[in-house]
Design a protein around this motif. Structure first.
Motif, PDB file in Angstrom:
ATOM      1  N   VAL A 103      -4.872 -34.021 -66.015  1.00 58.69           N
ATOM      2  CA  VAL A 103      -4.727 -33.665 -64.599  1.00 58.69           C
ATOM      3  C   VAL A 103      -3.294 -33.207 -64.318  1.00 58.69           C
ATOM      4  O   VAL A 103      -3.069 -32.220 -63.614  1.00 58.69           O
ATOM      5  CB  VAL A 103      -5.131 -34.855 -63.697  1.00 58.69           C
ATOM      6  N   GLU A 104      -2.323 -33.914 -64.889  1.00 57.23           N
ATOM      7  CA  GLU A 104      -0.908 -33.543 -64.726  1.00 57.23           C
ATOM      8  C   GLU A 104      -0.662 -32.128 -65.241  1.00 57.23           C
ATOM      9  O   GLU A 104       0.013 -31.320 -64.594  1.00 57.23           O
ATOM     10  CB  GLU A 104      -0.042 -34.541 -65.489  1.00 57.23           C
ATOM     11  N   PHE A 105      -1.224 -31.813 -66.399  1.00 53.86           N
ATOM     12  CA  PHE A 105      -1.042 -30.477 -66.963  1.00 53.86           C
ATOM     13  C   PHE A 105      -1.655 -29.415 -66.054  1.00 53.86           C
ATOM     14  O   PHE A 105      -1.033 -28.388 -65.780  1.00 53.86           O
ATOM     15  CB  PHE A 105      -1.662 -30.382 -68.363  1.00 53.86           C
ATOM     16  N   ILE A 106      -2.866 -29.658 -65.584  1.00 55.19           N
ATOM     17  CA  ILE A 106      -3.536 -28.684 -64.714  1.00 55.19           C
ATOM     18  C   ILE A 106      -2.706 -28.423 -63.462  1.00 55.19           C
ATOM     19  O   ILE A 106      -2.490 -27.271 -63.070  1.00 55.19           O
ATOM     20  CB  ILE A 106      -4.953 -29.181 -64.342  1.00 55.19           C
ATOM     21  N   ALA A 107      -2.236 -29.494 -62.838  1.00 49.32           N
ATOM     22  CA  ALA A 107      -1.465 -29.349 -61.604  1.00 49.32           C
ATOM     23  C   ALA A 107      -0.141 -28.614 -61.834  1.00 49.32           C
ATOM     24  O   ALA A 107       0.310 -27.846 -60.978  1.00 49.32           O
ATOM     25  CB  ALA A 107      -1.203 -30.721 -60.991  1.00 49.32           C
ATOM     26  N   ALA A 108       0.467 -28.842 -62.997  1.00 51.57           N
ATOM     27  CA  ALA A 108       1.770 -28.242 -63.284  1.00 51.57           C
ATOM     28  C   ALA A 108       1.682 -26.821 -63.828  1.00 51.57           C
ATOM     29  O   ALA A 108       2.685 -26.108 -63.858  1.00 51.57           O
ATOM     30  CB  ALA A 108       2.533 -29.120 -64.276  1.00 51.57           C
ATOM     31  N   HIS A 109       0.505 -26.395 -64.281  1.00 50.32           N
ATOM     32  CA  HIS A 109       0.338 -25.071 -64.906  1.00 50.32           C
ATOM     33  C   HIS A 109      -0.843 -24.312 -64.296  1.00 50.32           C
ATOM     34  O   HIS A 109      -1.793 -23.956 -65.000  1.00 50.32           O
ATOM     35  CB  HIS A 109       0.143 -25.235 -66.416  1.00 50.32           C
ATOM     36  N   PRO A 110      -0.798 -24.042 -62.999  1.00 52.41           N
ATOM     37  CA  PRO A 110      -1.946 -23.368 -62.372  1.00 52.41           C
ATOM     38  C   PRO A 110      -2.242 -21.989 -62.951  1.00 52.41           C
ATOM     39  O   PRO A 110      -3.406 -21.598 -63.044  1.00 52.41           O
ATOM     40  CB  PRO A 110      -1.563 -23.295 -60.889  1.00 52.41           C
ATOM     41  N   GLY A 167     -10.022 -26.643 -59.674  1.00 53.39           N
ATOM     42  CA  GLY A 167      -9.956 -25.823 -58.462  1.00 53.39           C
ATOM     43  C   GLY A 167      -9.233 -26.534 -57.331  1.00 53.39           C
ATOM     44  O   GLY A 167      -8.395 -25.938 -56.636  1.00 53.39           O
ATOM     45  N   ARG A 168      -9.539 -27.808 -57.136  1.00 53.05           N
ATOM     46  CA  ARG A 168      -8.887 -28.584 -56.078  1.00 53.05           C
ATOM     47  C   ARG A 168      -7.406 -28.773 -56.380  1.00 53.05           C
ATOM     48  O   ARG A 168      -6.558 -28.703 -55.491  1.00 53.05           O
ATOM     49  CB  ARG A 168      -9.562 -29.942 -55.917  1.00 53.05           C
ATOM     50  N   LEU A 169      -7.087 -29.036 -57.649  1.00 47.48           N
ATOM     51  CA  LEU A 169      -5.685 -29.227 -58.017  1.00 47.48           C
ATOM     52  C   LEU A 169      -4.872 -27.952 -57.800  1.00 47.48           C
ATOM     53  O   LEU A 169      -3.761 -27.996 -57.268  1.00 47.48           O
ATOM     54  CB  LEU A 169      -5.585 -29.685 -59.475  1.00 47.48           C
ATOM     55  N   ILE A 170      -5.436 -26.824 -58.199  1.00 46.17           N
ATOM     56  CA  ILE A 170      -4.753 -25.545 -58.013  1.00 46.17           C
ATOM     57  C   ILE A 170      -4.569 -25.242 -56.527  1.00 46.17           C
ATOM     58  O   ILE A 170      -3.569 -24.659 -56.117  1.00 46.17           O
ATOM     59  CB  ILE A 170      -5.522 -24.413 -58.719  1.00 46.17           C
ATOM     60  N   ALA A 171      -5.528 -25.685 -55.715  1.00 47.13           N
ATOM     61  CA  ALA A 171      -5.447 -25.467 -54.264  1.00 47.13           C
ATOM     62  C   ALA A 171      -4.477 -26.433 -53.587  1.00 47.13           C
ATOM     63  O   ALA A 171      -4.257 -26.341 -52.386  1.00 47.13           O
ATOM     64  CB  ALA A 171      -6.836 -25.590 -53.641  1.00 47.13           C
ATOM     65  N   GLY A 172      -3.915 -27.374 -54.344  1.00 46.25           N
ATOM     66  CA  GLY A 172      -2.894 -28.242 -53.775  1.00 46.25           C
ATOM     67  C   GLY A 172      -3.263 -29.699 -53.603  1.00 46.25           C
ATOM     68  O   GLY A 172      -2.512 -30.469 -52.997  1.00 46.25           O
ATOM     69  N   ALA A 173      -4.415 -30.113 -54.139  1.00 48.11           N
ATOM     70  CA  ALA A 173      -4.784 -31.529 -54.052  1.00 48.11           C
ATOM     71  C   ALA A 173      -3.729 -32.367 -54.768  1.00 48.11           C
ATOM     72  O   ALA A 173      -3.115 -31.916 -55.740  1.00 48.11           O
ATOM     73  CB  ALA A 173      -6.162 -31.761 -54.676  1.00 48.11           C
ATOM     74  N   ASP A 174      -3.534 -33.584 -54.291  1.00 48.61           N
ATOM     75  CA  ASP A 174      -2.547 -34.491 -54.866  1.00 48.61           C
ATOM     76  C   ASP A 174      -2.988 -34.892 -56.275  1.00 48.61           C
ATOM     77  O   ASP A 174      -4.008 -35.561 -56.446  1.00 48.61           O
ATOM     78  CB  ASP A 174      -2.414 -35.727 -53.978  1.00 48.61           C
ATOM     79  N   PRO A 175      -2.220 -34.514 -57.312  1.00 50.05           N
ATOM     80  CA  PRO A 175      -2.642 -34.826 -58.678  1.00 50.05           C
ATOM     81  C   PRO A 175      -2.692 -36.324 -58.955  1.00 50.05           C
ATOM     82  O   PRO A 175      -3.544 -36.784 -59.725  1.00 50.05           O
ATOM     83  CB  PRO A 175      -1.613 -34.132 -59.563  1.00 50.05           C
ATOM     84  N   THR A 197      -5.962 -40.799 -60.411  1.00 56.46           N
ATOM     85  CA  THR A 197      -6.338 -42.192 -60.177  1.00 56.46           C
ATOM     86  C   THR A 197      -7.830 -42.320 -59.936  1.00 56.46           C
ATOM     87  O   THR A 197      -8.492 -43.205 -60.486  1.00 56.46           O
ATOM     88  CB  THR A 197      -5.551 -42.772 -58.981  1.00 56.46           C
ATOM     89  N   GLU A 198      -8.376 -41.409 -59.133  1.00 53.53           N
ATOM     90  CA  GLU A 198      -9.810 -41.452 -58.829  1.00 53.53           C
ATOM     91  C   GLU A 198     -10.653 -41.226 -60.084  1.00 53.53           C
ATOM     92  O   GLU A 198     -11.626 -41.950 -60.337  1.00 53.53           O
ATOM     93  CB  GLU A 198     -10.143 -40.406 -57.764  1.00 53.53           C
ATOM     94  N   LEU A 199     -10.276 -40.225 -60.874  1.00 57.86           N
ATOM     95  CA  LEU A 199     -11.030 -39.941 -62.100  1.00 57.86           C
ATOM     96  C   LEU A 199     -10.891 -41.081 -63.107  1.00 57.86           C
ATOM     97  O   LEU A 199     -11.879 -41.494 -63.725  1.00 57.86           O
ATOM     98  CB  LEU A 199     -10.557 -38.632 -62.726  1.00 57.86           C
ATOM     99  N   ALA A 200      -9.672 -41.583 -63.278  1.00 57.91           N
ATOM    100  CA  ALA A 200      -9.466 -42.676 -64.235  1.00 57.91           C
ATOM    101  C   ALA A 200     -10.260 -43.908 -63.825  1.00 57.91           C
ATOM    102  O   ALA A 200     -10.895 -44.561 -64.669  1.00 57.91           O
ATOM    103  CB  ALA A 200      -7.975 -43.008 -64.340  1.00 57.91           C
ATOM    104  N   GLU A 201     -10.276 -44.224 -62.533  1.00 56.93           N
ATOM    105  CA  GLU A 201     -11.020 -45.395 -62.062  1.00 56.93           C
ATOM    106  C   GLU A 201     -12.525 -45.174 -62.212  1.00 56.93           C
ATOM    107  O   GLU A 201     -13.266 -46.085 -62.604  1.00 56.93           O
ATOM    108  CB  GLU A 201     -10.669 -45.689 -60.600  1.00 56.93           C
ATOM    109  N   THR A 202     -12.983 -43.970 -61.915  1.00 55.81           N
ATOM    110  CA  THR A 202     -14.407 -43.654 -62.049  1.00 55.81           C
ATOM    111  C   THR A 202     -14.877 -43.885 -63.488  1.00 55.81           C
ATOM    112  O   THR A 202     -15.915 -44.529 -63.715  1.00 55.81           O
ATOM    113  CB  THR A 202     -14.673 -42.189 -61.638  1.00 55.81           C
ATOM    114  N   PHE A 203     -14.109 -43.385 -64.452  1.00 57.89           N
ATOM    115  CA  PHE A 203     -14.541 -43.522 -65.844  1.00 57.89           C
ATOM    116  C   PHE A 203     -14.228 -44.906 -66.414  1.00 57.89           C
ATOM    117  O   PHE A 203     -14.902 -45.337 -67.347  1.00 57.89           O
ATOM    118  CB  PHE A 203     -13.984 -42.379 -66.691  1.00 57.89           C
TER     119      PHE A 203
END
Length: 197
Positions: free
Chosen positions: A101-108, A170-178, A183-189
């Motif tokens: 997620v960090e990579f996606i947010a930092a490298h749109p 898509g959400r991350l590129i649009a500016g969602a908080d990474p 946290t949401e994805l990690a907790e879900t899995f």
């Protein structure tokens, strides 16, 4: 003397290939697949001739395959140290998700370029995607063997994690908080894979 000349030539070739790949990523991300022509790449890269591209890449598909390889290599450079530093299968899974997620947010631009290649219908080598799923599958197998994860279809879970991360792009590129997304994805899995006590 000849060794130095050969080394200089190799460095020059590698630098030119890098210049072309970086320009291709920028054009794909900003203009889209349909507008990613050799002329556009030359313009962005500051190249004098399209022949410089065809000298280094025999076809456009070869160039696009190198873009995909570059993106996965760059992602691995961010993710591998985080995963290796984590302990336990559950920690490594969280590190995998968070670092991706960090990579996606930092490298749109990287992510948009990949999306354009896929949506444009270019031939996509599957080796990198298969390798990512295989790594997750091995992680889940290890977690089940060590009693960290419950019993589940490890391959299906690996594909599900990849799909969830890819869908978040898509959400991350649009500016969602990474941080929130990770946290949401990690907790879900974590909840999906843990043994219920």
């Amino acid at each position: 003397m000849r060794i130095n000349q050969a080394t200089d030539r190799e460095r020059s070739t590698a630098a030119r290939r890098e210049q072309i790949v970086a320009a291709t990523i920028k054009v794909l991300a900003e203009r889209g697949y349909g507008a990613t022509s050799y002329d556009a790449i030359c313009e962005v890269a500051g190249l004098s001739s399209k022949r410089l591209i065809s000298y280094h890449f025999s076809t456009k598909d070869d160039l696009l395959a190198e873009v995909l390889h570059r993106v996965t290599t760059d992602a691995a450079a961010v993710m591998r140290p985080a995963i290796e530093a984590a302990t336990g299968a559950d920690g490594k899974l969280a590190a995998y998700i968070r670092s991706n997620v960090e990579f996606i947010a930092a490298h749109p631009a990287h992510i948009r370029a990949v999306q354009q290649i896929v949506y444009g219908g270019a031939p996509v080598p599957t080796e990198e995607a298969d390798a990512a799923v295989s790594r997750l599958n091995r992680l889940f197998d290890e977690g089940q063997r060590t009693g960290v994860f419950r019993k589940f279809d490890t391959l299906l879970m690996a594909y599900t994690v990849r799909a969830a991360i890819d869908a978040s792009a898509g959400r991350l590129i649009a500016g969602a908080d990474p941080e929130n997304c990770a946290t949401e994805l990690a907790e879900t899995f974590h909840r999906a894979t843990r043994i219920q006590r």
